[in-house]
Design a protein around this motif. Structure first.
Motif, PDB file in Angstrom:
ATOM      1  N   LEU A 112      -0.563  -2.410   2.300  1.00  0.00           N
ATOM      2  CA  LEU A 112       0.672  -1.750   2.723  1.00  0.00           C
ATOM      3  C   LEU A 112       1.800  -2.237   1.845  1.00  0.00           C
ATOM      4  N   THR A 113       2.581  -1.295   1.320  1.00  0.00           N
ATOM      5  CA  THR A 113       3.800  -1.605   0.586  1.00  0.00           C
ATOM      6  C   THR A 113       4.961  -1.001   1.359  1.00  0.00           C
ATOM      7  N   MET A 114       5.882  -1.853   1.800  1.00  0.00           N
ATOM      8  CA  MET A 114       7.069  -1.362   2.482  1.00  0.00           C
ATOM      9  C   MET A 114       8.141  -1.039   1.450  1.00  0.00           C
ATOM     10  N   ASP A 115       8.975  -0.039   1.766  1.00  0.00           N
ATOM     11  CA  ASP A 115      10.068   0.393   0.890  1.00  0.00           C
ATOM     12  C   ASP A 115       9.558   0.585  -0.536  1.00  0.00           C
ATOM     13  N   PRO A 116       8.541   1.449  -0.716  1.00  0.00           N
ATOM     14  CA  PRO A 116       7.858   1.548  -2.011  1.00  0.00           C
ATOM     15  C   PRO A 116       8.725   2.019  -3.167  1.00  0.00           C
ATOM     16  N   ASN A 117       9.835   2.684  -2.900  1.00  0.00           N
ATOM     17  CA  ASN A 117      10.688   3.154  -4.001  1.00  0.00           C
ATOM     18  C   ASN A 117      12.070   2.517  -3.970  1.00  0.00           C
ATOM     19  N   ALA A 118      12.230   1.454  -3.178  1.00  0.00           N
ATOM     20  CA  ALA A 118      13.508   0.740  -3.037  1.00  0.00           C
ATOM     21  C   ALA A 118      14.617   1.643  -2.509  1.00  0.00           C
ATOM     22  N   LYS A 119      14.271   2.717  -1.825  1.00  0.00           N
ATOM     23  CA  LYS A 119      15.244   3.648  -1.246  1.00  0.00           C
ATOM     24  C   LYS A 119      14.905   4.020   0.188  1.00  0.00           C
ATOM     25  N   THR A 120      13.768   3.516   0.704  1.00  0.00           N
ATOM     26  CA  THR A 120      13.301   3.905   2.031  1.00  0.00           C
ATOM     27  C   THR A 120      12.926   2.663   2.846  1.00  0.00           C
ATOM     28  N   PRO A 121      13.915   1.889   3.301  1.00  0.00           N
ATOM     29  CA  PRO A 121      13.599   0.613   3.963  1.00  0.00           C
ATOM     30  C   PRO A 121      12.831   0.749   5.278  1.00  0.00           C
ATOM     31  N   LEU A 122      12.814   1.929   5.873  1.00  0.00           N
ATOM     32  CA  LEU A 122      12.087   2.111   7.127  1.00  0.00           C
ATOM     33  C   LEU A 122      10.785   2.879   6.918  1.00  0.00           C
ATOM     34  N   ALA A 123      10.241   2.798   5.713  1.00  0.00           N
ATOM     35  CA  ALA A 123       9.001   3.507   5.407  1.00  0.00           C
ATOM     36  C   ALA A 123       8.097   2.613   4.571  1.00  0.00           C
ATOM     37  N   GLY A 124       6.826   2.944   4.592  1.00  0.00           N
ATOM     38  CA  GLY A 124       5.849   2.219   3.787  1.00  0.00           C
ATOM     39  C   GLY A 124       4.745   3.149   3.344  1.00  0.00           C
ATOM     40  N   VAL A 125       3.829   2.619   2.543  1.00  0.00           N
ATOM     41  CA  VAL A 125       2.689   3.384   2.071  1.00  0.00           C
ATOM     42  C   VAL A 125       1.443   2.513   2.188  1.00  0.00           C
ATOM     43  N   VAL A 126       0.424   3.046   2.863  1.00  0.00           N
ATOM     44  CA  VAL A 126      -0.885   2.391   2.916  1.00  0.00           C
ATOM     45  C   VAL A 126      -1.725   2.992   1.801  1.00  0.00           C
ATOM     46  N   GLU A 127      -2.353   2.133   1.006  1.00  0.00           N
ATOM     47  CA  GLU A 127      -3.233   2.593  -0.058  1.00  0.00           C
ATOM     48  C   GLU A 127      -4.607   1.982   0.124  1.00  0.00           C
ATOM     49  N   LEU A 128      -5.630   2.788  -0.118  1.00  0.00           N
ATOM     50  CA  LEU A 128      -6.993   2.288  -0.134  1.00  0.00           C
ATOM     51  C   LEU A 128      -7.867   3.236  -0.929  1.00  0.00           C
ATOM     52  N   GLU A 129      -8.981   2.713  -1.355  1.00  0.00           N
ATOM     53  CA  GLU A 129      -9.940   3.481  -2.136  1.00  0.00           C
ATOM     54  C   GLU A 129     -11.273   3.466  -1.408  1.00  0.00           C
ATOM     55  N   THR A 130     -11.934   4.630  -1.381  1.00  0.00           N
ATOM     56  CA  THR A 130     -13.254   4.726  -0.751  1.00  0.00           C
ATOM     57  C   THR A 130     -14.269   5.237  -1.771  1.00  0.00           C
ATOM     58  N   ASP A 131     -15.536   4.960  -1.522  1.00  0.00           N
ATOM     59  CA  ASP A 131     -16.593   5.376  -2.445  1.00  0.00           C
ATOM     60  C   ASP A 131     -16.865   6.877  -2.385  1.00  0.00           C
ATOM     61  N   VAL A 132     -16.670   7.456  -1.211  1.00  0.00           N
ATOM     62  CA  VAL A 132     -16.896   8.885  -1.021  1.00  0.00           C
ATOM     63  C   VAL A 132     -15.652   9.508  -0.396  1.00  0.00           C
TER      64      VAL A 132
END
Length: 188
Positions: free
Chosen positions: A5-25
């Motif tokens: 999880l990265t919070m404030d991913p663009n330094a403009k959205t302090p109340l938002a985040g992005v979950v990233e993950l990779e799957t095989d399929v």
């Protein structure tokens, strides 16, 4: 790989985040976002192996539990989203009446609020939920935004605005119904 999880991913959205993950399929994903008794589920129906999942609609000064589930595949992990309090010069908002069954669904945009201390820097714009709680804010006015027939809002950004050039964003479309999403449209 496991979820991050990265919070404030663009330094403009302090109340938002992005979950990233990779799957095989390719799989679908679902986020369950919890704070106390407040539980929201967000489903991402498009199967993929590279998952970039926005976590939106968070309120200030809280720590949320975000459970990530793969469909099919089961539980992929849990991350915690912590938001800072609102800035000290953020205007005080008082909700006098909130009657959600008699209100339009979605969020409310409050544009160009003056800072509490009379500071001449750019004003605040906020998005609040049906209880009047802030779920998004920025330090600019949205007065150039217009509502689309879908109910979403679109705001154009001139190429001279440095923060938008770094995002390669010509217009930003804000989806007005939960779960809130923002879509960046690149300059031609």
């Amino acid at each position: 790989s496991g979820p991050t999880l990265t919070m404030d991913p663009n330094a403009k959205t302090p109340l938002a985040g992005v979950v990233e993950l990779e799957t095989d399929v390719p799989v679908q994903t679902q986020l369950t976002i919890t704070f106390g008794g407040d539980v929201r589920t967000v489903f991402f129906p498009n199967p993929t192996t590279q998952h970039y999942l926005p976590v939106l609609g968070l309120k200030p000064d809280r720590t949320y539990t975000v459970d990530i589930d793969l469909i099919p595949g089961g539980h992929a992990g849990t991350v915690f989203a912590t938001t800072d309090p609102l800035p000290t010069d953020f205007p005080t908002l008082n909700t006098v009446v909130s009657d959600p069954p008699n209100m339009e669904p979605g969020y409310t945009l409050i544009d160009c609020m003056r800072r509490n201390n009379g500071d001449p820097r750019p004003n605040y714009t906020a998005i609040v939920d049906s209880a009047g709680d802030v779920v998004w804010y920025g330090t600019f006015c949205f007065s150039a935004a217009r509502q689309l027939p879908s109910g979403n809002y679109v705001r154009s950004w001139p190429p001279s605005v440095p923060s938008t050039r770094s995002l390669s964003c010509g217009t930003t479309e804000i989806h007005s119904t939960p779960p809130a999403t923002m879509r960046c449209h690149a300059w031609p």
